[in-house]
Each structure stands twice: as structure tokens, then as C-alpha cells.
Write an enzyme that holds these catalytic residues in place. Structure first.
Site, PDB file in Angstrom:
ATOM      1  N   ARG A   1     -20.875   6.125  -9.492  1.00  0.00           N
ATOM      2  CA  ARG A   1     -20.601   6.786 -10.633  1.00  0.00           C
ATOM      3  C   ARG A   1     -21.543   6.857 -11.721  1.00  0.00           C
ATOM      4  O   ARG A   1     -21.496   7.560 -12.611  1.00  0.00           O
ATOM      5  CB  ARG A   1     -19.174   6.198 -11.179  1.00  0.00           C
TER       6      ARG A   1
ATOM      7  N   GLY B   1     -19.905  -8.318 -11.661  1.00  0.00           N
ATOM      8  CA  GLY B   1     -21.501  -8.232 -12.226  1.00  0.00           C
ATOM      9  C   GLY B   1     -21.517  -6.851 -13.066  1.00  0.00           C
ATOM     10  O   GLY B   1     -22.556  -6.989 -13.832  1.00  0.00           O
ATOM     11  N   ASP B   2     -20.682  -6.245 -13.101  1.00  0.00           N
ATOM     12  CA  ASP B   2     -20.680  -4.877 -14.002  1.00  0.00           C
ATOM     13  C   ASP B   2     -19.770  -5.068 -15.468  1.00  0.00           C
ATOM     14  O   ASP B   2     -19.792  -4.127 -15.992  1.00  0.00           O
ATOM     15  CB  ASP B   2     -20.236  -3.651 -13.508  1.00  0.00           C
TER      16      ASP B   2
HETATM   17  C1  UD1 Z   1     -12.526  -3.245  -9.741  1.00  0.00           C
HETATM   18  C2  UD1 Z   1     -10.947  -3.554  -9.225  1.00  0.00           C
HETATM   19  C3  UD1 Z   1     -10.043  -3.289 -10.269  1.00  0.00           C
HETATM   20  C4  UD1 Z   1     -10.336  -3.633 -11.694  1.00  0.00           C
HETATM   21  C5  UD1 Z   1     -11.736  -3.333 -12.079  1.00  0.00           C
HETATM   22  C6  UD1 Z   1     -11.898  -3.945 -13.148  1.00  0.00           C
HETATM   23  C7  UD1 Z   1     -10.970  -3.678  -6.912  1.00  0.00           C
HETATM   24  C8  UD1 Z   1     -10.868  -2.961  -5.602  1.00  0.00           C
HETATM   25  N1  UD1 Z   1     -10.504  -3.018  -7.982  1.00  0.00           N
HETATM   26  O1  UD1 Z   1     -12.501  -1.834  -9.626  1.00  0.00           O
HETATM   27  O2  UD1 Z   1      -8.594  -3.424  -9.991  1.00  0.00           O
HETATM   28  O3  UD1 Z   1      -9.240  -2.845 -12.550  1.00  0.00           O
HETATM   29  O4  UD1 Z   1     -12.626  -3.671 -11.047  1.00  0.00           O
HETATM   30  O5  UD1 Z   1     -13.522  -3.727 -13.888  1.00  0.00           O
HETATM   31  O6  UD1 Z   1     -11.590  -4.608  -6.660  1.00  0.00           O
HETATM   32  N2  UD1 Z   1     -18.881  -4.930  -5.299  1.00  0.00           N
HETATM   33  C9  UD1 Z   1     -19.433  -5.590  -4.420  1.00  0.00           C
HETATM   34  N3  UD1 Z   1     -19.479  -5.417  -3.075  1.00  0.00           N
HETATM   35  C10 UD1 Z   1     -18.655  -4.441  -2.507  1.00  0.00           C
HETATM   36  C11 UD1 Z   1     -18.055  -3.681  -3.604  1.00  0.00           C
HETATM   37  C12 UD1 Z   1     -18.309  -4.015  -4.923  1.00  0.00           C
HETATM   38  O7  UD1 Z   1     -20.379  -6.787  -4.568  1.00  0.00           O
HETATM   39  O8  UD1 Z   1     -18.501  -4.241  -1.622  1.00  0.00           O
HETATM   40  C13 UD1 Z   1     -19.113  -5.287  -6.804  1.00  0.00           C
HETATM   41  C14 UD1 Z   1     -19.863  -4.148  -7.499  1.00  0.00           C
HETATM   42  O9  UD1 Z   1     -20.944  -4.302  -7.639  1.00  0.00           O
HETATM   43  C15 UD1 Z   1     -19.183  -4.522  -9.003  1.00  0.00           C
HETATM   44  C16 UD1 Z   1     -17.926  -5.113  -8.635  1.00  0.00           C
HETATM   45  O10 UD1 Z   1     -17.825  -5.432  -7.234  1.00  0.00           O
HETATM   46  O11 UD1 Z   1     -19.748  -5.118  -9.796  1.00  0.00           O
HETATM   47  C17 UD1 Z   1     -16.594  -4.418  -9.023  1.00  0.00           C
HETATM   48  O12 UD1 Z   1     -16.660  -3.136  -7.998  1.00  0.00           O
HETATM   49  P1  UD1 Z   1     -16.348  -1.823  -8.602  1.00  0.00           P
HETATM   50  O13 UD1 Z   1     -16.682  -0.850  -7.635  1.00  0.00           O
HETATM   51  O14 UD1 Z   1     -17.062  -1.625 -10.019  1.00  0.00           O
HETATM   52  O15 UD1 Z   1     -14.691  -1.783  -8.762  1.00  0.00           O
HETATM   53  P2  UD1 Z   1     -13.766  -1.018  -9.761  1.00  0.00           P
HETATM   54  O16 UD1 Z   1     -13.588   0.472  -9.179  1.00  0.00           O
HETATM   55  O17 UD1 Z   1     -14.409  -1.198 -11.020  1.00  0.00           O
HETATM   56 CA    CA Z   2     -16.403  -1.867 -11.927  1.00  0.00          CA
END
Ligand code: UD1
Ligand code: CA
Length: 464
Positions: A13, A100-101
Site C-alpha cells: 500500500r 514492525g510497522d
Molecule cells: C494487521 C492485523 C489487523 C490489525 C492491524 C494493526 C492481521 C491479519 N491483521 O493488519 O487485525 O488491526 O495489523 O496494525 O494480522 N507481515 C509479515 N509477514 C507476512 C505478512 C505481514 O511479517 O507474511 C508483517 C508486516 O510486515 C507488518 C505486520 O506483519 O509489519 C502486519 O502486517 P500488515 O499487512 O501491515 O497487516 P495489517 O493489514 O495492518
Molecule cells: Ca499494518
């Protein structure tokens, strides 16, 4: 207890070629902030970043923190990330998961999550927050209003109309009983919109297995903001900058219009220093006490002493400015400069890899590169060092008490001895011995009456 930081995602995104967790807020990568908070709760050896997208770059950017890394080479969701990390984490009792974000998380909140988790003897505890605009976040379904117990987390995409009205969001921070997590994690399925294993589904899975799942709210909803989009990043950055200004003001720094100042997280400023509007203090900049930093100055990785003055519009990089020195307006220090006590660098003066000794002055329109300038030297307006011959850089040494007349050209390599005078507009090509005068310009010719005759000639021409 171990802390796992989810940092493997691409950050689609953000529409960026750089990995999401290396995008900066407060002058540091997102991930660096999360690591800083984590390592204040447990030793770096118990912190694991789960990396994947551009793993080498991410690892290199934060390796100095001393934490461990787990490679999730294919990013199949937040749940999958923990499946991959199982070998690193399974031997711990409690696992805290951070995102991490989401860099505004504080050590206090991580501890609150841990303590709540332990006191409730839960299998999973999630951190939540009430957000005015919860769009994009997973929503928390409590078993009953006001109860600690959670039934499920529903992702934005799967919300029913009624559930869209829930403002309590899943922050993406969890505490797990390691044994419960790894006993049930294989029940996660990728049967959803994105075909990913969602860690959030663990709430319902553990609940069905009669394991306790509870939620605790963050004291400050800002703390859980995640940087999914550029707009999110700018909001997080703004929070971080304002918090930094608040911290400095609490420590005795005057900041005029803090909303306009950009001060990085690692910057230090001493009490009774004044920061004018629209100042940027970046990187590892340190500023002493009773100093004033003028508007529109951009200061990167500099050390500035006490009672110094940086006037409007200076750009200062990787340099040292000692006590009571004064800069600007509109001075430029390129990397590697040292401006000693009580020295003055004035308007439109540029220095590079140069030392200006105690009490020396270069006040107007000057370039000093690769030079070593002693104490109480006066560098006249428009003086330049010719430090570069097109192939190599050469040094200019100006000893104590030298007076360099205006518009002089100092052709390096060069040494000007202690107490010498350089006449204005001299091109200095050879070393100048101490206490002597160097004068190297064409002798002036005066033609008396020349201008008057010219005017008369022109007049006569016109009359014809
Ligand atoms: C996630 C949560 C959501 C929450 C939000 C809060 C899930 C499915 N959803 O959504 O409920 O409200 O965070 O900020 O968890 N990452 C990995 N490996 C992967 C996928 C993601 O390490 O395979 C890491 C990303 O780099 C990121 C974090 O996990 O730092 C969260 O992933 P992201 O895609 O940002 O999840 P959100 O859509 O924000
Ligand atoms: Ca996120």
C-alpha cells in the site's frame, strides 16, 4: 519471554520500491523504533525480527541493535510468520508479538500487555484501542460489553454492517502463551480474501479450544497507529515529532511554534536553548545549553556547543561547532568541519573539511575547503581556497593571526605563516613566510582626465 517483531511484509500500500519497515518516521526506520521499545523490555538476544521482503537490506539496517532474525522467505500472512519463527520461539514461556510497522509503541505499554496477560492467565492477550476512525484495522469482538474476554478478531474485509460500527481495533500487538500458540497454530487456514494465514484468527481458534483470550486497551490510542499508507506514515511522523518537542520542552528547551520544527528522535538539546520556527534538527545532532538556532536552519549530525548562535537559514552537516561560535545567516558547513570557540562564519560562506580556529572569522562570501585555519585569523570577504586542481584535493594551512585581505585566491597546497598579511585581491600561489606581506595583483594605472575626455568626445559626436 521473547519478543517477535513482524517485519517481513512488502508494504504494497506504500507503492514503494523500499521495504515498508525501512520507511522513516522521526528520522529513523519504522522497525528501528519498534526494536528500541522492545529492547527496553527484554535483552536484544530475546528479540527476533521476522524478515522476508528485501531481508538483507532490512537486516543490515538494524543489525547493530544485536537482535536475532528469522527469515520468512515467502510472506503468507502474519500467522505464517509465527509458524516460520517456531524454532526460534518455542522454548520461551511467553511470546510478545509486535508489528514492525507500528513504531509509536512504548516499553510501558509492552509491559502493560505482559502484566495483563500474566495476571489473567490467558493463552492470548491482544492490545486494543478505541479509534475515531477504525477503517482498515481488524475489529475486536468481546464476549460481552465490558468483559476482558474476546470472542474473535474480524478483519476489515470481512466485517458485517453491524461490525463496522465497532471502534475497538486490534492493534496488532499480542502476548501468547508459547505452548498454547504452537499447539493450535497449525489450525490456521488460508481460506480467506488474501489467501493468507491470519494471526488474528488465533483468537477464535483458541477460544473454541477453551483457552482464554483477553484484551487490554492501550492508554493512548496513538501508540498503536500502523503505517500502511503514506498518509499513515505522515500522521505517525507528526505524532513522533510533537512528542519529541514536548520531551525537549519538558527538559528546559524553548521551542517557538513546535508544530513547524522537525526534530529527529535521537537529537539531544540542552536547557535554555531556543529553537526558532521551521528548524530541522536531524540524525544524531546534539546541541548544548543557551544556544539559539535560527529559523529555516537544517542541521544534520552536528555537535553544537553552549552559547552558540546559528542564525537564520544555515545548512550544517556532520560538523562540530564549539561554544560561543556563531554561524550565519545563510552559512553552509559541508561534512568534516570544526568551528572553534568564538569563531564566526557569516553569510554565504561555505566550508568543507576545514577547521576554523578559536576567535577566527570568515564573515562574507567565502569558500574554505580542506583548510586548517589557526586562531584569530581574519578571512576577508570573497576569499576562496582553490583546493581542487581537477584531479586531487590540496590543503591550505593558515597559521594563527593571519590577515587575509578580501577577494584573495589561495591556490593550494599552501601554507601562510603566522601573523602574515595577504593584500586584498592577491592570488597566492606560493607559501608565505610568517609576519610578511604577500601582494600579488597588477599595479594600478591611473589616467587622469580620461573619463572627462571620453564624455566630451561623445558629446561632440552627437552634435555632428
Ligand atoms: C494487521 C492485523 C489487523 C490489525 C492491524 C494493526 C492481521 C491479519 N491483521 O493488519 O487485525 O488491526 O495489523 O496494525 O494480522 N507481515 C509479515 N509477514 C507476512 C505478512 C505481514 O511479517 O507474511 C508483517 C508486516 O510486515 C507488518 C505486520 O506483519 O509489519 C502486519 O502486517 P500488515 O499487512 O501491515 O497487516 P495489517 O493489514 O495492518
Ligand atoms: Ca499494518
Amino acid at each position: 519471554m521473547a519478543i517477535a517483531i513482524l517485519a517481513a511484509g512488502k508494504g504494497t500500500r506504500l507503492k514503494s520500491k523500499h521495504p515498508k519497515v525501512l520507511h522513516e518516521v522521526g528520522g529513523r526506520p519504522l522497525l528501528a523504533h519498534v526494536i528500541a521499545a522492545a529492547t527496553r523490555v527484554v535483552p536484544p538476544g530475546d528479540v527476533f525480527a521476522i524478515i522476508g521482503h528485501e531481508a538483507d537490506r532490512v537486516r543490515a539496517a538494524v543489525a547493530s541493535s544485536g537482535i536475532g532474525f528469522v527469515l520468512q522467505s515467502e510472506q503468507r500472512g502474519t500467522g505464517h510468520a509465527l509458524m516460520v519463527a517456531r524454532p526460534a520461539l518455542a522454548a520461551y514461556d511467553v511470546i510478545i508479538v509486535l508489528s514492525g510497522d507500528a513504531p509509536l509503541i512504548t516499553p510501558q505499554t509492552i509491559e502493560k500487555l505482559r502484566d495483563f496477560h500474566t495476571s489473567r492467565k490467558a493463552a492470548m492477550t491482544l492490545l486494543t484501542a478505541e479509534l475515531e476512525n477504525p477503517t482498515g484495522y481488524g475489529r475486536v469482538l468481546r464476549k460481552k460489553a465490558g468483559s476482558d474476554d474476546v470472542k474473535a478478531i474480524v478483519e476489515q474485509k470481512n466485517l458485517s454492517l453491524a461490525q463496522q460500527k465497532i471502534h475497538e481495533i486490534n492493534a496488532g500487538f499480542y502476548a501468547f502463551e508459547a505452548r498454547s500458540l504452537f499447539s493450535y497454530i497449525d489450525k490456521l487456514s488460508a481460506d480467506n480474501h488474501h489467501g493468507e494465514f491470519y494471526l488474528t484468527d488465533m483468537a477464535a481458534i483458541l477460544g473454541k479450544a477453551k483457552q482464554r483470550v483477553v484484551a487490554v486497551q492501550a492508554a493512548n490510542p496513538h501508540e498503536v497507529l500502523g503505517g500502511n499508507t503514506r498518509a499513515d506514515l505522515s500522521e505517525i511522523d507528526r505524532h513522533m515529532r510533537l512528542a519529541k518537542c514536548q520531551q525537549l520542552m519538558a527538559e528546559g528547551v524553548t521551542i517557538l511554534f513546535p508544530d513547524t520544527c522537525v526534530i529527529d528522535s535521537d537529537v539531544e538539546v540542552g536547557p535554555d536553548t531556543t529553537i526558532e520556527p521551521f528548524v530541522q534538527l536531524r540524525g544524531n545532532t546534539r546541541v548544548g545549553s543557551d544556544t539559539r538556532i535560527g529559523s529555516y536552519s537544517v542541521i544534520i549530525n552536528c555537535e553544537i556547543g553552549d552559547q552558540a548562535l546559528v542564525q537564520t537559514g544555515c545548512v550544517l552537516e556532520h560538523s562540530t561547532i564549539k561554544d560561543r561560535a556563531s554561524m550565519g545567516p545563510y552559512s553552509h558547513l559541508r561534512p568534516g568541519c570544526e568551528i572553534c570557540e568564538e569563531a564566526h562564519v557569516g553569510n554565504f560562506v561555505e566550508l568543507k573539511k576545514s577547521r576554523l580556529g578559536k576567535g577566527s572569522k570568515a564573515n562574507h562570501l567565502t569558500y574554505l575547503g580542506d583548510s586548517e585555519i589557526g586562531e584569530k585569523v581574519n578571512v576577508g570577504a570573497g576569499t576562496i581556497t582553490c583546493n581542487y586542481d581537477g584531479v586531487s584535493k590540496h590543503k591550505t594551512i593558515i597559521e594563527d593571526g593571519v590577515f587575509v585581505g578580501s577577494d584573495s585566491i589561495l591556490i593550494a597546497p599552501l601554507r601562510i605563516g603566522r601573523g602574515a598579511y595577504i593584500a586584498a585581491a592577491t592570488a597566492v600561489t606560493e607559501d608565505v613566510p610568517p609576519d610578511s606581506l604577500a601582494l600579488g595583483r597588477a599595479r594600478q594605472i591611473v589616467k587622469e582626465g580620461w573619463a572627462k575626455e571620453k564624455r566630451e568626445r561623445a558629446k561632440a559626436q552627437k552634435a555632428k
